[in-house]
Structure formats: C-alpha cells, structure tokens
Design a protein around this motif. Structure first.
Motif, PDB file in Angstrom:
ATOM      1  N   PHE A 200      -6.741  10.294  -4.488  1.00 41.62           N
ATOM      2  CA  PHE A 200      -7.757   9.457  -4.948  1.00 41.62           C
ATOM      3  C   PHE A 200      -8.724  10.040  -6.177  1.00 41.62           C
ATOM      4  CE2 PHE A 200     -12.465   8.118  -4.318  1.00 41.62           C
ATOM      5  CZ  PHE A 200     -12.301   7.078  -4.774  1.00 41.62           C
TER       6      PHE A 200
ATOM      7  N   SER B 139       2.797   9.976   7.199  1.00 45.37           N
ATOM      8  CA  SER B 139       1.852   8.777   7.600  1.00 45.37           C
ATOM      9  C   SER B 139       2.080   8.321   9.200  1.00 45.37           C
ATOM     10  CB  SER B 139       1.856   7.766   6.782  1.00 45.37           C
ATOM     11  OG  SER B 139       3.216   7.092   6.872  1.00 45.37           O
TER      12      SER B 139
ATOM     13  N   CYS C  13       0.679  -1.188   0.094  1.00 48.92           N
ATOM     14  CA  CYS C  13       0.011  -0.019   0.001  1.00 48.92           C
ATOM     15  C   CYS C  13       0.820   1.329   0.151  1.00 48.92           C
ATOM     16  CB  CYS C  13      -0.927  -0.305   1.220  1.00 48.92           C
ATOM     17  SG  CYS C  13      -2.084   1.050   1.312  1.00 48.92           S
TER      18      CYS C  13
ATOM     19  N   MET D  72      -5.369  10.209   4.440  1.00 48.02           N
ATOM     20  CA  MET D  72      -4.844   9.245   4.988  1.00 48.02           C
ATOM     21  C   MET D  72      -5.777   8.764   6.081  1.00 48.02           C
ATOM     22  SD  MET D  72      -0.694   9.838   5.149  1.00 48.02           S
ATOM     23  CE  MET D  72      -0.617  11.463   6.068  1.00 48.02           C
TER      24      MET D  72
ATOM     25  N   LEU E  11      -9.308   0.812  -1.316  1.00 47.86           N
ATOM     26  CA  LEU E  11      -8.115   0.026  -0.457  1.00 47.86           C
ATOM     27  C   LEU E  11      -8.820  -1.270   0.173  1.00 47.86           C
ATOM     28  CD1 LEU E  11      -6.077   2.785   0.962  1.00 47.86           C
ATOM     29  CD2 LEU E  11      -5.782   1.677  -1.258  1.00 47.86           C
TER      30      LEU E  11
ATOM     31  N   SER F 124      -2.943   8.737  -0.508  1.00 50.86           N
ATOM     32  CA  SER F 124      -4.292   8.694  -0.487  1.00 50.86           C
ATOM     33  C   SER F 124      -4.881   9.853  -1.210  1.00 50.86           C
ATOM     34  CB  SER F 124      -4.964   8.320   1.015  1.00 50.86           C
ATOM     35  OG  SER F 124      -4.593   7.027   1.322  1.00 50.86           O
ATOM     36  N   HIS F 125      -4.500  10.894  -0.906  1.00 50.86           N
ATOM     37  CA  HIS F 125      -5.015  12.273  -1.358  1.00 50.86           C
ATOM     38  C   HIS F 125      -5.114  12.393  -2.917  1.00 50.86           C
ATOM     39  CE1 HIS F 125      -0.979  12.986  -1.524  1.00 50.86           C
ATOM     40  NE2 HIS F 125      -1.113  14.047  -2.307  1.00 50.86           N
TER      41      HIS F 125
ATOM     42  N   SER G 256      -2.135   2.010  -4.095  1.00 48.04           N
ATOM     43  CA  SER G 256      -2.599   3.300  -3.309  1.00 48.04           C
ATOM     44  C   SER G 256      -3.805   3.727  -4.139  1.00 48.04           C
ATOM     45  CB  SER G 256      -1.516   4.544  -3.617  1.00 48.04           C
ATOM     46  OG  SER G 256      -1.619   4.748  -5.085  1.00 48.04           O
ATOM     47  N   LEU G 257      -4.454   4.585  -3.194  1.00 47.52           N
ATOM     48  CA  LEU G 257      -5.705   5.303  -3.967  1.00 47.52           C
ATOM     49  C   LEU G 257      -5.487   6.144  -5.150  1.00 47.52           C
ATOM     50  CD1 LEU G 257      -7.987   6.105  -0.748  1.00 47.52           C
ATOM     51  CD2 LEU G 257      -8.326   4.319  -2.720  1.00 47.52           C
TER      52      LEU G 257
ATOM     53  N   ASP H  37       3.426  -1.080   4.196  1.00 46.20           N
ATOM     54  CA  ASP H  37       3.105   0.424   3.544  1.00 46.20           C
ATOM     55  C   ASP H  37       4.305   1.079   2.923  1.00 46.20           C
ATOM     56  OD1 ASP H  37       1.001   2.515   2.907  1.00 46.20           O
ATOM     57  OD2 ASP H  37       2.353   3.691   4.525  1.00 46.20           O
TER      58      ASP H  37
ATOM     59  N   LEU I 254      -0.305   4.480   1.393  1.00 49.96           N
ATOM     60  CA  LEU I 254      -0.964   5.049   2.618  1.00 49.96           C
ATOM     61  C   LEU I 254      -0.923   6.724   2.028  1.00 49.96           C
ATOM     62  CD1 LEU I 254      -3.503   5.089   4.634  1.00 49.96           C
ATOM     63  CD2 LEU I 254      -1.645   5.396   6.403  1.00 49.96           C
TER      64      LEU I 254
ATOM     65  N   ALA J 115      -8.691   6.604   4.558  1.00 52.61           N
ATOM     66  CA  ALA J 115      -8.270   5.486   3.885  1.00 52.61           C
ATOM     67  C   ALA J 115      -7.814   4.526   5.102  1.00 52.61           C
ATOM     68  CB  ALA J 115      -6.850   5.890   2.972  1.00 52.61           C
TER      69      ALA J 115
END
Length: 388
Positions: free
Chosen positions: A72, A127, A64, A103, A319, A69-70, A312-313, A120, A66, A106
């Motif tokens: 997405f 994170s 992943c 994050m 996820l 995530s922003h 990742s997103l 991760d 993390l 997610a």
C-alpha cells in the motif's frame, strides 16, 4: 430472538426496492421476513429499530490480492501495466510479520466496509491464517503462470498450494493470457474439479492485445528486458481473449478480470464461446495503473453479468466495493440499481454462494449494510454502516 430493522428504503436486489420496509432476522443474521409497511401494520410488529438511509445486502469483492496489502502506497500511479509489474517484483519480498500485519489490517477494513465475501488471488500460502480467522467468506484463486518452462512442475506446485489452503475453498487458475502457455492451460483444464470456479486477468492493457495481434508493444519489450522468450501465440493476428478463452473449461463459472481494453466484438465472441462468464470491473485499480476505465456502457448494452472487484492495495487506495460503485456512478452516471446488482448478487452467483449471500431474501444470511442515498438514488459517499 427476532430483530426487526427498518430504513427509508430497503433494496432486496432480486425484487423492487421497498420504501419504509422492515427486515426480520434471527439472532445469527438469517433473514426471516421482508415486509412492506402495510404488512408490518397488519402484523402489529413492535420493537422495530429504524434507520435513516437505505439497507442493502453485504457486498461481494470478486477480485482481490490480499497478499499484496503490504505494498500500500509503495507503487507509483499511472505507470502502465509493465512498469507496475516491475515495481511489484522489486518490492514484493518484505519481512513476514509486515506482510501478515498488512493482510490482517486489510481484511478488517474490508469487513468494516461491508464486504462479506471475497474472491482472492494467491501465489503463496501467506494469507491462509488471516482467512481462517476472518469474518469474511473467501474463495482463493491459486494463480499459476509460465510459458517458457515445462507445465508439469507448475501445475503440481499449484495443486499442492490448493491442497495446502484446505479447508478453505480454492481453485487453480491461470494468471493471464500473456503468461500462460497452451500446455499449461491444458494442465489446468485437466485438473479442474467439477465444482471449481475460474478467474483470469483479461485485456487489462492495450499492450496485451498488441502482443497477440502484432507481436509488438510494451509487453513484448518488457519480456525481452527480463529475458523471457517470445510468447507462443505472439503475432497471431488475433487479440488476447481469442487465445485464452477457448482453452478454459466451459462448464465452470469463469471471471474475466479488468477488461479495460475489451471491445464489443470481444464480448460477443466471448459470450458465444463460454456460457458461464462473468466480467469483473475494478475501476479504481484501472485508474491507478492505466488511468482509464473499461467501456462499461458497452458491457451494459450487451447485457453481460458484471461484478466488481478492488484489486490490491498495491493498485488501489482502499479495498472498498462501495468506493468502486461511487467511481462508476460519478464518472459514468450509472444507476444505483445496476451497481448494486453487480456488487452483490452477481458476485455471489459467480462464487456459487448465492444461497447465502447477494440479496435480502428469506432464508439467506447476507449481512445488512446501511448506505446514504440522495433523493435521486445516488450514493452520497463511499462510507457504509454494518447493521448485521
């Protein structure tokens, strides 16, 4: 206080499924017994809570990002890896509060999706606060890269970031064969601790193998366009895995991630060269970026240790390891038993946490998920209900 939970099926993973079995748990979720219906009858247990469906252990996401995530919904699909990297570089920098909020969201979604442990990738410390507060176990892979600059400052920065993640578990790892020089590989190996585990992106795109074998292709063009000089192993006549794998410490559990373009000769070479290999599949991310899947049936035929990841997103719509399982089931008609092994025990073994996670076994605290299966043991959806 003891809890007793039953379902139509229980999948311990390490042993055969149990129809109408019962699991006993302490208040903290530690398994005390795993019983057949006959054993339950003999013990005359009462207060059993029964569910319709199948109980499986908590899921393990071995790959992943993390901290992305922003992103997405901000990255175009099916662009291929070079263009995907361009978009990441262009969009990654965003306000800190936006990154942190994404994050947190997610992480909470992964927990709700039945995930109990995550490997991760991190390039920054962003994170850490989220991971410290999380209900999920994290092992952070501090990713380093560089082949056109001195290796010492790169490894020093990586080791500092690893220390900054303390008390969370972390390892310094190479990003990918096309982004790490031999001197940096040597520094990583020299600084590996005995209890480290490693991860590296492997053969994610056809251009990766082409770069190493012929010195041509879209990755070469991408590097030239951003002013990065040619890779030292370019046009070597051999593909990517033969460059990087011999440079990794063979005593450490090592995860090869994506493997979209790996062929049977690569797998046979790798399994002979490294005794502690795990191969991570991220099918929904592969479809998002390259619009293709690895040769999963080939991996199965070679009896390698497979795990699952979400990436990742930036490269996935969610996820959710169960969604990765369902994609492989629906597209490749893979059996549930295999998918479950990859999504639970194999991932826990890679992360060295199989004494706690990965299977329904007395003494473990793996988490319990309820999923819905058809009569022929196929996932009916990618939704999971956490029971414990």
């Amino acid at each position: 206080m003891q809890h007793y939970i039953s379902a139509d099926w229980i999948f311990p993973v390490e042993t055969a499924p149990i129809q109408n079995g019962v699991i006993g748990l302490d208040a903290d979720g530690t398994i005390t017994v795993v019983l057949t219906p006959e054993q339950v009858q003999e013990m005359r247990l009462e207060g059993i809570v029964s569910y319709k469906g199948a109980i499986i252990p908590g899921l393990v996401n071995t790959h992943c990002h993390l901290e992305l995530s922003h992103l997405f919904g901000k990255i175009d699909e099916h662009t291929g890896l070079p263009q995907f990297i361009r978009q990441i570089l262009a969009l990654r920098a965003q306000p800190e509060d936006e990154i942190t909020a994404a994050m947190q969201k997610a992480d909470e979604a992964m927990y709700a999706n039945g995930i109990v442990a995550v490997g991760d990738i991190s390039n920054q410390l962003d994170s850490k606060a989220v991971k410290l507060q999380s209900k999920i176990y994290y092992h952070t892979f501090v990713e380093v890269f560089g082949f056109s600059r001195p290796s010492e400052p790169v490894i020093e920065a990586g080791l500092k970031l690893k220390a900054d993640f303390s008390p969370l578990k972390a390892s310094v790892v190479p990003h990918a064969p096309y982004s790490v020089s031999s001197s940096l590989f040597a520094e990583i190996k020299k600084n590996n601790a005995e209890d480290d585990i490693l991860s590296i992106h492997n053969q994610e795109t056809a251009g990766e193998n082409e770069l190493f074998a012929k010195g041509t292709g879209p990755l070469v063009d991408f590097f030239a366009s951003v002013g990065i000089p040619p890779h030292e192993a370019q046009a070597s006549g051999q593909n990517a895995i033969r460059y990087h794998l011999p440079q990794l410490r063979q005593t450490l559990n090592t995860l090869l991630v994506h493997n979209t373009m790996s062929e049977v000769e690569d797998v046979r070479f790798a399994e002979q060269a490294h005794p502690n290999l795990y191969w991570c599949l991220c099918p929904n991310a592969n479809l998002y970026i390259e619009n293709c899947l690895p040769d999963v049936k080939m991996f199965k035929s070679q009896r390698v240790a497979l795990t699952l990841g979400t990436d990742s997103l930036a490269s996935n719509h969610q996820l959710n390891i169960l969604a990765e399982m369902k994609t492989l089931q629906d597209r490749l008609q893979l059996p549930f038993d295999d998918l479950l092994q990859w999504a639970t025990l194999n991932g826990a073994m890679f992360l060295n946490i199989d004494s706690i996670f990965g299977s329904l076994k007395v003494g473990k605290k793996p988490g319990l998920n309820l999923v819905q299966l058809s009569a022929d043991f196929k996932l009916e959806s990618d939704q999971v209900q956490r029971l414990f």
